[in-house]
Design a protein around this motif. Structure first.
Motif, short mmCIF file in Angstrom:
data_model
loop_
_atom_site.label_atom_id
_atom_site.label_comp_id
_atom_site.label_asym_id
_atom_site.label_seq_id
_atom_site.Cartn_x
_atom_site.Cartn_y
_atom_site.Cartn_z
N THR A 1 0.89 -1.29 -0.06
CA THR A 1 -0.04 -0.13 0.04
C THR A 1 0.88 1.49 0.01
OG1 THR A 1 -0.15 0.40 2.42
CG2 THR A 1 -1.73 -1.29 1.49
N ARG A 2 2.15 1.16 0.22
CA ARG A 2 3.05 2.28 0.21
C ARG A 2 3.50 2.91 -0.98
NH1 ARG A 2 6.07 3.78 4.85
NH2 ARG A 2 5.33 2.56 6.80
N LEU A 3 4.14 3.91 -1.21
CA LEU A 3 4.58 4.44 -2.41
C LEU A 3 5.84 3.56 -2.82
CD1 LEU A 3 4.45 8.15 -1.23
CD2 LEU A 3 3.72 7.35 -3.29
N CYS B 1 1.71 3.93 -7.00
CA CYS B 1 1.04 3.50 -5.95
C CYS B 1 -0.09 2.24 -6.82
CB CYS B 1 -0.14 4.32 -5.18
SG CYS B 1 0.50 5.55 -4.39
N CYS C 1 -1.01 7.04 -0.72
CA CYS C 1 -1.48 6.16 -1.86
C CYS C 1 -2.73 6.19 -1.83
CB CYS C 1 -0.89 4.76 -1.79
SG CYS C 1 0.87 4.81 -2.57
#
Length: 334
Positions: free
Chosen positions: A84-86, A133, A294
């Motif tokens: 879920t992170r950049l 993302c 994101c």
């Protein structure tokens, strides 16, 4: 009369215990949860760059401990990934969202990793992901999507990819290793999907060059020759792709010594967050997690199950037969 008094006293005590239990604040409960985190690891738990979200760590650790108790793994380290992170932080740097955790020697490392690119079937279904993302997740064959959940690393396969130029008078060999993943539940088809981990590098513009003395030459004395591309900042076909410099130590760590990998989010997480977003509810208030940056970009995530997407991909493949691949051309004389 005396027995009634005793019963009344016991009832009052029990009632006080219940009231005390119900009065525990969410903050107190969170503090209790935090107390389960080893002291040395506390600084690495969080949602800042280079940290691991608590729920991601808890699930990764639980999976690791389960597989250790079963005797499936004996490795002293385990892996986690927060998809879920950049991936691209926008400042020329890659987001660190793959974690190597070795509790025995109190080491924690966060590195970059790619996510599944997905696909855009023009006019039929668009489940493509951008570089920064991931919005779409799934476990369908040929979807090129990341599927979150539980994995155990399997065998390592090493193969010759070809030669590439490193200087005016020097060539090098690209030999790439691939660590097969075995999943369970939603990720049980990882082996069929050929999902695993490998360095984010490949050869493009490949031609065949005459090198009869090469140990990798085919029966006609030719070897592939191309341009080396490092796509660590890009996306993958659903596999876990590490930068070449990070991949070496990781692959060596699990060679003949399997460990666990937990990738967040799984299908239930994606669906729960999507429902909360549509309903306008706070994720933290609902006990859910998604990287805030994101989520702002993608608005709401979506999980494409193999039951839903599989038939669509099968029909698309039938309607768009693959054009026969042309033979690899012979390299022009240097």
């Amino acid at each position: 009369m005396r027995s009634r008094s005793v019963l009344l006293t016991v009832a009052i005590i029990i009632g006080l215990f219940i009231i005390a239990a119900l009065s525990v604040s969410p903050r107190s409960f969170a503090a209790q949860q935090s107390s389960d985190i080893p002291a040395w690891l506390m600084a690495h738990i969080g949602e800042r760059e280079g940290q691991i979200a608590q729920v991601v760590w808890q699930r990764a650790r639980a999976l690791y401990q389960q597989k250790m108790s079963e005797g499936t793994v004996k490795n002293l380290c385990y892996f986690a990934m927060d998809a879920t992170r950049l991936n691209d932080t926008g400042d020329g740097k890659l987001g660190r969202r793959f974690y190597v955790i070795c509790e025995s020697d109190r080491s924690f490392r966060a590195i970059s990793v790619g996510h599944g690119s997905g696909r855009d079937l023009k006019g039929i279904a668009d489940f493509a992901n951008g570089r920064r993302c991931a919005k779409n997740f799934g476990n369908a064959m040929d979807s090129s999507l990341t599927a979150g959940g539980a994995y155990v690393t399997g065998e390592t396969k090493t193969s010759f990819k070809g030669y590439y130029r490193v200087s005016a008078k020097q060539d090098a060999v690209l030999i790439r290793s691939f660590v097969q993943f075995d999943g369970e539940g939603e990720t049980a088809n990882a082996r069929q999907r050929e999902i695993g981990g490998h360095p984010a590098e490949l050869l493009t513009n490949v031609c065949l060059r005459k090198e009869p003395r090469s140990p990798y030459a085919n029966h006609d004395g030719y070897v592939p020759f191309g341009t080396l591309v490092d796509y660590a900042g890009g996306r993958s076909n659903g596999c876990t792709s590490w930068s070449p410099s990070d991949a070496g130590p990781i692959i060596a760590m699990v060679k003949d010594n399997p460990t666990t990998l937990y990738i967040y989010p799984d299908a239930a997480d994606v669906d729960a967050v999507a429902r909360a977003v549509v309903a306008g509810r706070s994720l933290s208030g609902a006990g859910l997690y998604w990287n805030a940056s994101c989520l702002k970009e993608i608005h709401a995530p979506k999980f494409w199950s193999k039951e839903t997407l599989g038939p669509i991909l099968a029909q698309y493949k039938k309607d768009h037969p693959v054009v026969a691949q042309q033979p690899t051309p012979i390299c022009k004389v240097r």
